[in-house]
Design a protein around this motif. Structure first.
Motif, PDB file in Angstrom:
ATOM      1  N   TRP A  10       0.810  -1.216   0.000  1.00  0.00           N
ATOM      2  CA  TRP A  10       0.000   0.000   0.000  1.00  0.00           C
ATOM      3  C   TRP A  10       0.845   1.269   0.000  1.00  0.00           C
ATOM      4  N   LYS A  11       2.128   1.143   0.272  1.00  0.00           N
ATOM      5  CA  LYS A  11       3.008   2.304   0.406  1.00  0.00           C
ATOM      6  C   LYS A  11       2.395   3.273   1.437  1.00  0.00           C
ATOM      7  N   MET A  12       2.527   4.587   1.249  1.00  0.00           N
ATOM      8  CA  MET A  12       1.985   5.514   2.242  1.00  0.00           C
ATOM      9  C   MET A  12       0.604   5.990   1.799  1.00  0.00           C
ATOM     10  N   HIS A  13      -0.308   5.030   1.745  1.00  0.00           N
ATOM     11  CA  HIS A  13      -1.696   5.300   1.382  1.00  0.00           C
ATOM     12  C   HIS A  13      -2.603   4.651   2.421  1.00  0.00           C
ATOM     13  N   GLY A  14      -3.816   5.171   2.516  1.00  0.00           N
ATOM     14  CA  GLY A  14      -4.815   4.544   3.370  1.00  0.00           C
ATOM     15  C   GLY A  14      -5.421   5.484   4.388  1.00  0.00           C
ATOM     16  N   ASN A  15      -6.622   5.126   4.800  1.00  0.00           N
ATOM     17  CA  ASN A  15      -7.288   5.737   5.944  1.00  0.00           C
ATOM     18  C   ASN A  15      -8.302   4.723   6.448  1.00  0.00           C
ATOM     19  N   HIS A  16      -8.916   4.969   7.596  1.00  0.00           N
ATOM     20  CA  HIS A  16      -9.764   3.951   8.210  1.00  0.00           C
ATOM     21  C   HIS A  16     -10.869   3.469   7.270  1.00  0.00           C
ATOM     22  N   SER A  17     -11.592   4.381   6.673  1.00  0.00           N
ATOM     23  CA  SER A  17     -12.738   3.974   5.851  1.00  0.00           C
ATOM     24  C   SER A  17     -12.297   3.289   4.565  1.00  0.00           C
ATOM     25  N   ALA A  18     -11.286   3.841   3.914  1.00  0.00           N
ATOM     26  CA  ALA A  18     -10.802   3.225   2.669  1.00  0.00           C
ATOM     27  C   ALA A  18     -10.221   1.842   2.935  1.00  0.00           C
ATOM     28  N   ASN A  19      -9.499   1.703   4.042  1.00  0.00           N
ATOM     29  CA  ASN A  19      -8.911   0.406   4.383  1.00  0.00           C
ATOM     30  C   ASN A  19      -9.988  -0.637   4.614  1.00  0.00           C
ATOM     31  N   ALA A  20     -11.029  -0.262   5.348  1.00  0.00           N
ATOM     32  CA  ALA A  20     -12.108  -1.204   5.651  1.00  0.00           C
ATOM     33  C   ALA A  20     -12.779  -1.689   4.370  1.00  0.00           C
ATOM     34  N   GLU A  21     -13.020  -0.763   3.455  1.00  0.00           N
ATOM     35  CA  GLU A  21     -13.657  -1.129   2.187  1.00  0.00           C
ATOM     36  C   GLU A  21     -12.761  -2.031   1.356  1.00  0.00           C
ATOM     37  N   LEU A  22     -11.489  -1.701   1.290  1.00  0.00           N
ATOM     38  CA  LEU A  22     -10.533  -2.475   0.504  1.00  0.00           C
ATOM     39  C   LEU A  22     -10.380  -3.883   1.059  1.00  0.00           C
ATOM     40  N   LEU A  23     -10.184  -3.995   2.353  1.00  0.00           N
ATOM     41  CA  LEU A  23      -9.991  -5.312   2.965  1.00  0.00           C
ATOM     42  C   LEU A  23     -11.249  -6.163   2.868  1.00  0.00           C
ATOM     43  N   ALA A  24     -12.410  -5.541   3.031  1.00  0.00           N
ATOM     44  CA  ALA A  24     -13.666  -6.283   2.898  1.00  0.00           C
ATOM     45  C   ALA A  24     -13.824  -6.834   1.487  1.00  0.00           C
ATOM     46  N   GLY A  25     -13.417  -6.045   0.501  1.00  0.00           N
ATOM     47  CA  GLY A  25     -13.512  -6.497  -0.882  1.00  0.00           C
ATOM     48  C   GLY A  25     -12.595  -7.675  -1.169  1.00  0.00           C
ATOM     49  N   ILE A  26     -11.415  -7.659  -0.574  1.00  0.00           N
ATOM     50  CA  ILE A  26     -10.479  -8.772  -0.771  1.00  0.00           C
ATOM     51  C   ILE A  26     -10.993 -10.030  -0.097  1.00  0.00           C
TER      52      ILE A  26
END
Length: 246
Positions: A10-26
């Motif tokens: 992910w390098k220096m990217h991410g925030n709580h809401s975006a992370n939750a959506e991304l991980l849920a999709g995976i």
């Protein structure tokens, strides 16, 4: 047969809401035929561990200190990562080598520190555009890998290697499958000279891997998956790349 691995950086990217959506999709896209992991910024290790708990998707960090503990402000030790359940730690990424002046030996020491705590180091090697154009690709990647081989000794077979041509990272340029395979074969031969486990070790390719080129790259005999940058930030793209490895 080597089992393929696709690891997101992910390098220096991410925030709580975006992370939750991304991980849920995976997680929702499971099961995968290959091994899958995400390497996230340090502050998000805890929430990633919670989001992926009970799944077969693993998590890791993007770096680790060569030191176990001590007065090293800003550093994160492999022991700390181990407490978060990290399976992997990326070491020697070209951005660390370039922006933080990390030497081949420091990268090797970080790999050793990770293994000492049961964390698999994903050791990155790769040449710049100037080095490729000067015909120095082979010498550069062999030098980078040699330091790690020498430092790890009999533990060499426990790491993952990632070939990331610097000129293809985040540029939209990608090594052709033939260019990537040639370097992967070189690295495999170097590993064979160092360990009997070389043919079981994953060697990943990283450098603008996308859903539309992943299958062709992963079809090469010595390319065993990918270390994925930008495309790992979109669940649909990352899942498609994971499917290509299967």
């Amino acid at each position: 047969m080597r089992r393929k691995l696709v690891a997101g950086n992910w390098k220096m990217h991410g925030n709580h809401s975006a992370n939750a959506e991304l991980l849920a999709g995976i997680v929702a896209a499971r099961p995968f035929v290959c091994d899958v992991a995400v390497c996230v910024p340090f502050p998000y290790l805890s929430e990633t561990a919670v989001a992926l708990a009970g799944s077969d998707v693993r998590w890791g960090a993007q770096d680790c200190s060569a030191h176990e503990q001590g007065a090293y402000t800003g550093e994160v030790s492999a022991g700390m990562l181990h407490e978060f359940g990290c399976r992997y730690a990326i070491v020697g990424h070209s951005e660390r080598r370039a922006y933080h002046a990390e030497s081949d030996q420091l990268v090797a020491d970080k790999a050793k520190a990770a293994l000492a705590r049961g964390i698999v180091p994903i050791v990155c090697v790769g040449e710049t555009l100037a080095q490729r154009e000067a015909g120095e690709t082979d010498a550069v990647v062999k030098r980078q890998l040699s330091a790690v081989i020498h430092t790890l000794g009999h533990c060499v077979g426990e790491m993952v290697v990632a070939y990331e041509p610097v000129w293809a990272i985040g540029t939209g340029k990608t090594a052709t499958p033939e260019q990537a395979q040639a370097v992967h074969a070189l690295l495999r031969a170097q590993l064979r000279a160092a360990t009997a486990h070389a043919d079981a070790m994953p060697i990943l390719y990283g450098g603008s891997v996308k859903p539309d080129n992943a299958a062709t790259l992963f079809a090469q005999p010595d390319i065993d998956g990918g270390l994925i940058g930008g495309a790992s930030l979109k669940a649909a793209d990352f899942v498609a790349i994971c499917r290509a490895a299967g």
